[in-house]
Design an enzyme around this catalytic site. Structure first.
Site, PDB file in Angstrom:
ATOM      1  N   ASP A   1      34.784  45.785  93.527  1.00 61.79           N
ATOM      2  CA  ASP A   1      35.465  46.972  93.009  1.00 61.79           C
ATOM      3  C   ASP A   1      34.718  48.205  93.521  1.00 61.79           C
ATOM      4  O   ASP A   1      33.506  48.318  93.333  1.00 61.79           O
ATOM      5  CB  ASP A   1      35.449  46.947  91.483  1.00 61.79           C
TER       6      ASP A   1
ATOM      7  N   ASP B   1      30.199  35.288  88.076  1.00 60.22           N
ATOM      8  CA  ASP B   1      31.337  36.136  87.727  1.00 60.22           C
ATOM      9  C   ASP B   1      31.343  36.321  86.214  1.00 60.22           C
ATOM     10  O   ASP B   1      30.859  35.467  85.475  1.00 60.22           O
ATOM     11  CB  ASP B   1      32.658  35.525  88.180  1.00 60.22           C
TER      12      ASP B   1
ATOM     13  N   LYS C   1      34.834  56.671  91.080  1.00 58.29           N
ATOM     14  CA  LYS C   1      34.316  57.726  90.201  1.00 58.29           C
ATOM     15  C   LYS C   1      32.985  57.369  89.555  1.00 58.29           C
ATOM     16  O   LYS C   1      32.370  58.211  88.898  1.00 58.29           O
ATOM     17  CB  LYS C   1      35.344  58.044  89.115  1.00 58.29           C
TER      18      LYS C   1
END
Length: 161
Positions: free
Chosen positions: A116, A67, A120
């Protein structure tokens, strides 16, 4: 700023089960884990809930959580220590930089859970071609990949890649 955030960002840099320098780890996994069990990684592990549950259930495997956020890894690494899980290690790095930590065929399984969706910017999705190329370089030929998402567009995108 949330309480204790700065403290945790600094503290996680001192944890024995967390590295901020992936290039220093390449070829050393057997020494870190003190065995040569297969390695499973979770990409974007966050606080490590899934990774820690898997590690507690499968003592015959080694687990690495990756992460970018040190605060999240503070929670994961702290819980791993509290649970006395010696088959867990964490890397605080960008996923695209983690290849420095592995040699070909180091990874036998990977997990990507609820990433996520980047509606776009599909190139930033963890199942975009540049990521898949990275996974192919470090995974064994029979590696198992698990991708969990609740975003329909991400799901469709992942099968097109």
């Amino acid at each position: 700023m949330p309480k204790h955030k700065l403290f945790r960002i600094e503290a996680v840099k001192t944890f024995a089960n967390v590295s901020h320098h992936p290039a220093e780890l390449q070829g050393k996994w057997r020494d870190i884990f003190k065995n040569d069990n297969p390695i499973t990684i979770e990409l974007g592990c966050g606080r490590g809930d899934l990774l820690l549950a898997l590690a507690a259930e499968h003592k015959d495997r080694n687990f690495i959580g990756v992460d970018l956020k040190g605060v999240r890894l503070w929670s994961a690494a702290t819980n791993a220590t509290r649970q006395n899980l010696h088959n867990v290690f964490f890397m605080c790095t960008n996923i695209l930089d983690m290849s420095d930590a592995f040699e070909p065929d180091d990874i036998s399984e990977f997990w990507i859970t609820f990433p996520d969706p980047y509606p776009k910017k599909p190139r930033k999705r963890m199942t975009a071609e540049r990521y898949l190329d990275l996974y192919a370089k470090i995974c064994t030929s029979g590696a198992i990949g698990h991708v969990k998402t609740d975003d329909e567009d991400y799901y469709k995108f992942s099968f097109q890649s």
